[in-house]
Design an enzyme around this catalytic site. Structure first.
Site, PDB file in Angstrom:
ATOM      1  N   ARG A   4       0.811  -1.232   0.000  1.00  0.00           N
ATOM      2  CA  ARG A   4       0.000   0.000   0.000  1.00  0.00           C
ATOM      3  C   ARG A   4       0.842   1.278   0.000  1.00  0.00           C
ATOM      4  NH1 ARG A   4      -3.083  -3.559  -0.869  1.00  0.00           N
ATOM      5  NH2 ARG A   4      -5.238  -3.763  -0.157  1.00  0.00           N
ATOM      6  N   SER A  16     -11.347  -0.957   2.428  1.00  0.00           N
ATOM      7  CA  SER A  16     -10.732  -1.194   3.747  1.00  0.00           C
ATOM      8  C   SER A  16     -10.413   0.147   4.387  1.00  0.00           C
ATOM      9  CB  SER A  16      -9.421  -1.967   3.598  1.00  0.00           C
ATOM     10  OG  SER A  16      -9.628  -3.212   2.989  1.00  0.00           O
ATOM     11  N   GLU A  48      -6.385   3.741   6.108  1.00  0.00           N
ATOM     12  CA  GLU A  48      -5.929   3.518   4.736  1.00  0.00           C
ATOM     13  C   GLU A  48      -6.357   4.632   3.777  1.00  0.00           C
ATOM     14  OE1 GLU A  48      -5.432   0.026   1.495  1.00  0.00           O
ATOM     15  OE2 GLU A  48      -7.435   0.669   1.965  1.00  0.00           O
TER      16      GLU A  48
END
Ligand code: EPU
Length: 359
Positions: free
Chosen positions: A173, A253, A354
């Site tokens: 990520r 998420s 996130e």
């Protein structure tokens, strides 16, 4: 005196951003501009520079939490969507894809050609330009596996540059675009490279389970079969955007899966009075493990369907925070803080948000 924008550039003022995000949350942009070409992008950046405005690049709005105060600068809505160019050489196929191309449409076209490499990333909302920024990943694949290079406007030199995969500094990520070089580049094109002779590899349990019968007969599912399976699995988890479904007013998420020292497992086992062997986790290299944030949330009392005012948790996946209807960014932040505090108090683990936070 700043020069007025050319007639080609349509700059709007006070545009509400909520409709441009999958959360359906966010206040107004002071200035807003739809950008369809690299030339228009340059011009829009100059407009902002001359007025000392901050710039925010809005893509598919799927990994974003915009504050209720909005953004006091220029929002560039990236819509560069020139047709994809395909270049084949031997067993290598290269796709040059404009940043504004819908991600799932690109994945589908690759799968339809029987090429493996992005099929596990089916159904991820957003645009191709966003894929390198947070190195999107799912079901055992990530964008970095197939990205060859990224073309971007370098806001320091005001030139278009090509960054090799190595220069992008990809990890879970992360890339230079959301860490060391945040706000320096605006991605306009991504080049993907595939081995057209390769066959799909299934690593993720959800998928091997889905294809158990086929695999037992020694058959390998095709990319398009996997594409469809991934969309089905994502739909079951409320991670496929379907208009009108409440669980879909989310940013996917909401927390990253924390990467912690392997020794952390013992503490969690003690706190929950569990056998450490029963705690789900994946090796993350160098004595580290990755823990499923969804599992930690559930053990801390934040289960599917949990609600705190207008903010809540998806009824189908614990890791997705949702807008239950009229949630503000503040409502989401309150739920986020409550969860972070509880998980930290119970397990001494700091959960990181996130989605990108604006304002
Ligand atoms: N789990 C629960 N409850 C749930 C869901 C999951 O306890 O409601 C636990 C289970 O132990 C399960 C584990 O979490 O085995 C993993 O769940 P899942 O396979 O659904 O994946 P995830 O870790 O929650 C990650 C990505 C997703 C990606 C999936 C599939 C992150 C932060 N999320 O989720 O990406 O689709 O794997 O590969 O890495 C996103 O980033 O927005 C995203 C949706």
């Amino acid at each position: 005196v700043p020069s007025p924008p050319s007639s080609a550039l349509q700059i709007q003022e006070q545009v509400t951003l909520a409709p441009f995000t999958t959360f359906r949350i966010g206040g107004p942009a002071r200035f807003f501009c739809e950008v369809g070409t690299e030339e228009a992008l340059l011009e829009a950046v100059r407009f902002a520079r001359e007025r000392g405005l901050r710039i925010f690049v809005l893509g598919g709005g799927s990994n974003l939490l915009i504050s209720d105060a909005g953004f006091d600068g220029l929002v560039l809505h990236l819509a560069i969507d020139a047709p994809t160019q395909t270049v084949s050489a031997g067993a290598t196929v290269e796709y040059q894809v404009a940043a504004g191309t819908d991600w799932d449409a690109f994945v589908l076209s690759v799968c339809e050609q029987g090429i493996t490499g992005v099929e596990c990333l089916a159904g991820i909302p957003g645009l191709v330009g966003g894929s390198p920024i947070q190195n999107i990943g799912a079901y055992g694949q990530e964008a970095a596996d197939t990205i060859d290079s990224v073309r971007a406007l370098d806001l320091e030199s005001m030139e278009f540059v090509t960054l090799s995969r190595d220069a992008c500094g990809f990890s879970y990520r992360h890339s230079i675009f959301n860490t060391t070089h945040r706000d320096r580049y605006i991605v306009t094109q991504v080049v993907f490279r595939f081995d057209s002779a390769a066959t799909p590899k299934l690593t993720y349990a959800d998928l091997t389970k889905h294809f158990a019968v086929q695999i037992a007969f020694g058959e390998t599912p095709t990319p398009i079969q996997i594409y469809r399976a991934v969309r089905e699995i994502r739909h079951g988890k409320g991670m496929l955007l379907v208009d009108g479904e409440q669980d879909c007013r989310s940013a996917g998420s909401f927390f990253k899966n924390p990467i912690v020292p392997a020794t952390t497992l013992a503490g969690i086992a003690t706190a929950l009075n569990l056998d450490p062997a029963t705690i789900p986790h994946w090796p993350a290299g160098e004595g580290q493990i990755k823990l499923p944030a969804a599992w930690l949330l559930e053990r801390a009392g934040f289960v599917k369907g949990f609600a705190l005012g207008e903010a809540g948790i998806s009824s189908r996946h614990t890791l997705a925070l949702i807008n239950r209807g009229q949630a503000t960014a503040n409502d989401i932040a309150r739920l986020r803080n409550t969860i972070q505090q509880e998980v930290s108090a119970r397990f001494n683990i700091t959960l990181e948000q996130e989605p990108v936070q604006i304002g």
